[in-house]
Motif scaffolding. Structure first.
Motif, PDB file in Angstrom:
ATOM      1  N   ASP A  88       0.810  -1.213   0.000  1.00 52.70           N
ATOM      2  CA  ASP A  88       0.000   0.000   0.000  1.00 52.70           C
ATOM      3  C   ASP A  88       0.846   1.267   0.000  1.00 52.70           C
ATOM      4  N   HIS A 156      -9.523  10.214  17.784  1.00 51.28           N
ATOM      5  CA  HIS A 156      -9.492   8.763  17.575  1.00 51.28           C
ATOM      6  C   HIS A 156      -8.509   8.173  18.578  1.00 51.28           C
ATOM      7  N   THR A 158      -6.827   4.711  20.474  1.00 52.53           N
ATOM      8  CA  THR A 158      -6.574   3.274  20.418  1.00 52.53           C
ATOM      9  C   THR A 158      -5.650   2.891  21.566  1.00 52.53           C
ATOM     10  N   HIS A 272      -9.338  12.725  14.120  1.00 48.66           N
ATOM     11  CA  HIS A 272     -10.054  11.792  13.249  1.00 48.66           C
ATOM     12  C   HIS A 272      -9.627  11.945  11.795  1.00 48.66           C
ATOM     13  N   SER A 275      -6.236  10.021  11.261  1.00 48.55           N
ATOM     14  CA  SER A 275      -6.025   8.652  11.721  1.00 48.55           C
ATOM     15  C   SER A 275      -5.784   7.668  10.585  1.00 48.55           C
ATOM     16  N   ASP A 276      -6.346   7.926   9.410  1.00 47.01           N
ATOM     17  CA  ASP A 276      -6.151   7.026   8.274  1.00 47.01           C
ATOM     18  C   ASP A 276      -5.182   7.573   7.234  1.00 47.01           C
ATOM     19  N   SER A 281      -0.736   6.504   9.826  1.00 47.20           N
ATOM     20  CA  SER A 281      -0.970   5.059   9.719  1.00 47.20           C
ATOM     21  C   SER A 281       0.343   4.286   9.768  1.00 47.20           C
TER      22      SER A 281
END
Length: 292
Positions: A88, A156, A158, A272, A275-276, A281
């Motif tokens: 990716d 976000h 985790t 948020h 986060s991606d 990432s």
């Protein structure tokens, strides 16, 4: 051989629950309910014909069969995750600002950050050693590692690790006439910590909180207390995440096996909208690989 492979979802549930020692923690990570995780683990146990966990109300503990299965399963997931990251994001490029607590920065990240830099040579990383929540909401900080209760509004969040607390000392303090071999030997020693309440919880659990001559010293930051212990100045209350490298290389040792759970945990906190994104990432994936 391949026709004997169990289905993927039960293996994911097993690996997450084993790594976190908690069905609830696995459910949070996998974004499913705790009952769904328990169901998947039962499917795997029935498929293999063995019991993988000894279950209690709050935590789960691996059986001998579970321990034998965990490392191969974890290794396989790590290999898949690394391969996907490379597919990716063959090269992630840009500036990344990360804020991490001093204890996390000095005792863990400083020993492992080179692996992240080797994996992502295109990332220009800036690390701010801090646990100040103002940086969680700063537009100049991309992501934060925080030690706390896990509640940050509009972010976000985790969980990285929920550590246990226990005393650690220099190997030099385990020998000689003043060696620490029993609880009474803590009397008169400097007991370093960031907040005295953590030491008192451990001492109470050990039925040693009434010992005469206890000297609990709040020293401003847990890292400073652990560093003092490394140099033989006393006993620090370490957390299982931050001192695990010290224990592995023999810089510190545990005089007692008793642990108490920390009231807080380590979390990865990001806006948020970030986060991606590839930079955040990449760091989150590396951190998950290392901590797992």
């Amino acid at each position: 051989m391949r026709n004997r492979l169990p289905p993927l979802n039960p293996l994911r549930a097993f690996e997450a629950a084993a790594r976190r020692a908690s069905v609830a923690g696995a459910a949070q990570e996998l974004h499913v309910t705790a009952s769904a995780v328990s169901h998947q683990i039962r499917i795997l146990e029935e498929s293999l014909g063995v019991t993988l966990f000894v279950r209690s109300k709050a935590r789960v503990k691996l059986t001998r069969e579970g321990e034998a299965l965990l490392q191969p399963v974890k290794g396989a997931f790590d290999m898949i995750a690394n391969a996907v990251v490379k597919l990716d994001s063959p090269e992630v490029v840009g500036n990344l600002v990360v804020s991490t607590p001093l204890l996390f920065t000095a005792r863990w990240m400083a020993r492992h950050i080179g692996e992240f830099l080797d994996r992502h040579p295109g990332i220009n990383l800036k690390v701010i050693p801090s646990n100040d929540d103002r940086e969680v909401y700063s537009p100049d900080v991309d992501l934060c590692v925080r030690y706390g209760e896990g509640r940050w509004r509009d972010r976000h969040v985790t969980m990285i690790d929920h550590p246990a607390l226990f005393p650690v000392v220099s190997p030099a303090l385990m020998n000689g006439p003043n060696a620490i071999r029993k609880l009474d030997d803590l009397a008169g020693k400097a007991l370093f910590c960031e907040h005295s309440g953590s030491w008192m919880r451990w001492l109470a659990q050990a039925s040693a909180d009434k010992l005469e001559g206890l000297r609990i010293l709040e020293i401003g930051n847990a890292h400073i207390g652990i560093e003092a212990a490394v140099h033989g100045q006393g006993v620090a209350l370490g957390d299982s995440f931050s001192v695990r490298d010290d224990l592995e290389d023999g810089t510190l040792v545990r005089p007692f096996s008793l642990t108490v759970p920390s009231r807080h945990a380590y979390y990865l906190v990001t806006p948020h909208e970030l986060s991606d994104m590839p930079l955040a990432s990449a760091f989150a994936a590396w951190l998950n690989d290392k901590v797992g």
